[in-house]
Design a protein around this motif. Structure first.
Motif, PDB file in Angstrom:
ATOM      1  N   LEU A 169      24.388 151.190  10.014  1.00 37.53           N
ATOM      2  CA  LEU A 169      25.947 150.230   9.545  1.00 37.53           C
ATOM      3  C   LEU A 169      25.229 149.438   9.190  1.00 37.53           C
ATOM      4  CD1 LEU A 169      29.020 150.332   8.727  1.00 37.53           C
ATOM      5  CD2 LEU A 169      29.169 149.749  11.104  1.00 37.53           C
ATOM      6  N   VAL A 170      24.700 148.836   7.912  1.00 38.59           N
ATOM      7  CA  VAL A 170      25.646 147.442   7.455  1.00 38.59           C
ATOM      8  C   VAL A 170      26.613 146.766   7.000  1.00 38.59           C
ATOM      9  CG1 VAL A 170      23.896 146.047   5.247  1.00 38.59           C
ATOM     10  CG2 VAL A 170      22.837 148.203   6.709  1.00 38.59           C
ATOM     11  N   THR A 171      26.928 146.085   7.623  1.00 35.71           N
ATOM     12  CA  THR A 171      27.778 144.753   6.925  1.00 35.71           C
ATOM     13  C   THR A 171      27.359 144.425   5.741  1.00 35.71           C
ATOM     14  OG1 THR A 171      28.828 145.116   9.327  1.00 35.71           O
ATOM     15  CG2 THR A 171      30.248 143.832   7.381  1.00 35.71           C
ATOM     16  N   PHE A 196      37.386 149.968  10.530  1.00 33.84           N
ATOM     17  CA  PHE A 196      37.575 150.688   9.308  1.00 33.84           C
ATOM     18  C   PHE A 196      39.218 150.315   8.977  1.00 33.84           C
ATOM     19  CE2 PHE A 196      39.709 154.996   8.584  1.00 33.84           C
ATOM     20  CZ  PHE A 196      38.939 155.538   7.611  1.00 33.84           C
ATOM     21  N   GLU A 197      39.767 150.683   7.368  1.00 34.57           N
ATOM     22  CA  GLU A 197      41.107 150.440   7.281  1.00 34.57           C
ATOM     23  C   GLU A 197      41.727 151.614   6.851  1.00 34.57           C
ATOM     24  OE1 GLU A 197      41.428 145.939   4.859  1.00 34.57           O
ATOM     25  OE2 GLU A 197      38.986 147.078   4.470  1.00 34.57           O
ATOM     26  N   TRP A 198      43.030 151.978   6.846  1.00 35.43           N
ATOM     27  CA  TRP A 198      43.331 152.996   7.063  1.00 35.43           C
ATOM     28  C   TRP A 198      44.343 152.531   5.461  1.00 35.43           C
ATOM     29  CZ3 TRP A 198      43.010 157.702   7.938  1.00 35.43           C
ATOM     30  CH2 TRP A 198      42.404 157.906   9.326  1.00 35.43           C
ATOM     31  N   VAL A 208      21.711 156.324   0.671  1.00 32.64           N
ATOM     32  CA  VAL A 208      22.400 154.697   0.525  1.00 32.64           C
ATOM     33  C   VAL A 208      23.998 155.145  -0.006  1.00 32.64           C
ATOM     34  CG1 VAL A 208      22.716 152.687   0.140  1.00 32.64           C
ATOM     35  CG2 VAL A 208      20.720 153.027   0.607  1.00 32.64           C
ATOM     36  N   ILE A 209      25.031 154.580   1.474  1.00 28.40           N
ATOM     37  CA  ILE A 209      26.456 155.274   1.059  1.00 28.40           C
ATOM     38  C   ILE A 209      26.973 154.208   0.915  1.00 28.40           C
ATOM     39  CG2 ILE A 209      28.525 156.292   1.395  1.00 28.40           C
ATOM     40  CD1 ILE A 209      26.624 157.964   3.352  1.00 28.40           C
ATOM     41  N   VAL A 210      27.796 153.278  -0.180  1.00 23.29           N
ATOM     42  CA  VAL A 210      28.090 152.444  -0.629  1.00 23.29           C
ATOM     43  C   VAL A 210      30.022 152.826  -0.555  1.00 23.29           C
ATOM     44  CG1 VAL A 210      28.778 150.329  -1.805  1.00 23.29           C
ATOM     45  CG2 VAL A 210      26.467 151.048  -2.149  1.00 23.29           C
ATOM     46  N   GLY A 211      30.453 151.778   0.334  1.00 22.39           N
ATOM     47  CA  GLY A 211      31.372 152.269   0.515  1.00 22.39           C
ATOM     48  C   GLY A 211      32.206 153.118   2.476  1.00 22.39           C
ATOM     49  N   ALA A 212      32.586 152.271   2.894  1.00 23.55           N
ATOM     50  CA  ALA A 212      32.897 153.235   4.812  1.00 23.55           C
ATOM     51  C   ALA A 212      33.956 153.736   4.553  1.00 23.55           C
ATOM     52  CB  ALA A 212      32.186 151.954   5.353  1.00 23.55           C
ATOM     53  N   GLY A 213      34.807 154.029   3.729  1.00 18.82           N
ATOM     54  CA  GLY A 213      35.617 154.815   4.152  1.00 18.82           C
ATOM     55  C   GLY A 213      36.417 156.136   4.245  1.00 18.82           C
ATOM     56  N   VAL A 214      36.980 156.836   4.089  1.00 22.19           N
ATOM     57  CA  VAL A 214      36.994 158.271   4.730  1.00 22.19           C
ATOM     58  C   VAL A 214      36.117 158.938   3.667  1.00 22.19           C
ATOM     59  CG1 VAL A 214      39.115 160.361   4.667  1.00 22.19           C
ATOM     60  CG2 VAL A 214      39.471 158.586   5.437  1.00 22.19           C
ATOM     61  N   SER A 215      35.814 158.670   2.593  1.00 19.90           N
ATOM     62  CA  SER A 215      35.055 159.135   2.273  1.00 19.90           C
ATOM     63  C   SER A 215      33.826 159.162   2.012  1.00 19.90           C
ATOM     64  CB  SER A 215      34.754 159.130   0.092  1.00 19.90           C
ATOM     65  OG  SER A 215      36.564 160.044   0.036  1.00 19.90           O
ATOM     66  N   LYS A 268      48.410 149.055  12.846  1.00 19.44           N
ATOM     67  CA  LYS A 268      47.620 150.556  12.280  1.00 19.44           C
ATOM     68  C   LYS A 268      47.012 150.917  11.264  1.00 19.44           C
ATOM     69  CE  LYS A 268      51.254 152.411  14.926  1.00 19.44           C
ATOM     70  NZ  LYS A 268      52.938 153.646  14.390  1.00 19.44           N
ATOM     71  N   ALA A 269      46.524 149.518  10.405  1.00 17.13           N
ATOM     72  CA  ALA A 269      46.155 149.790   9.161  1.00 17.13           C
ATOM     73  C   ALA A 269      44.839 149.150   9.822  1.00 17.13           C
ATOM     74  CB  ALA A 269      46.610 148.596   8.533  1.00 17.13           C
ATOM     75  N   VAL A 270      44.332 148.928  10.583  1.00 24.22           N
ATOM     76  CA  VAL A 270      42.972 149.082  11.640  1.00 24.22           C
ATOM     77  C   VAL A 270      43.029 149.451  12.502  1.00 24.22           C
ATOM     78  CG1 VAL A 270      41.367 147.065  11.677  1.00 24.22           C
ATOM     79  CG2 VAL A 270      42.897 146.647   9.502  1.00 24.22           C
ATOM     80  N   SER A 271      41.642 150.652  13.034  1.00 23.32           N
ATOM     81  CA  SER A 271      41.576 151.256  13.596  1.00 23.32           C
ATOM     82  C   SER A 271      40.377 150.906  14.393  1.00 23.32           C
ATOM     83  CB  SER A 271      41.409 152.735  12.879  1.00 23.32           C
ATOM     84  OG  SER A 271      40.759 152.818  12.417  1.00 23.32           O
TER      85      SER A 271
END
Length: 123
Positions: free
Chosen positions: A79-81, A47-49, A16-23, A65-68
């Protein structure tokens, strides 16, 4: 990456990976398709930049541009929101009450600056 002391990564079925940013996304990509069930938990379906969000404070016309758009996950990743509110040594619990069991947990929540997300009624 949190691992039980007696478990080797190659033998784990549930990551399980908590956090769906770049990392979080890069970690999901690295472990997907290697015989593990991978679940990626994101607080938003998009996805947020973060850097673009900061830039938009002085350049409001650039805010889009902050949200793609929707998060695109690698093949083999679920993917679980939801928002993780607690965890034990075996599961992550989301705000909605859903529990997600794991054999390995990656916490990749990064930095959340509410300054970039106006609340209802704010601009």
């Amino acid at each position: 990456l949190l691992l039980p002391a007696s478990t080797a990564l190659s033998a784990m079925p549930n990551i399980v990976i908590v956090g769906a940013g770049v990392s979080g996304l890069m970690t999901a990509k690295a472990v997907a398709g290697k015989g593990h069930h991978v679940t990626l938990v994101s607080s938003t379906p998009y996805f947020e930049w973060g850097i673009a969000g900061a830039y938009s404070l002085t350049h409001p016309d650039e805010l889009e541009k902050a949200v793609s758009g929707e998060i695109t996950v690698p093949a083999g990743v679920e993917l679980v929101t939801g928002t993780a509110v607690s965890m034990t040594d075996k599961q992550v619990v989301l705000k909605a009450g859903q529990s997600i069991p794991f054999d390995a947990l990656v916490i990749a929540t990064g930095l959340d600056l509410p300054l970039f997300r106006p609340k209802v009624g704010q601009s």
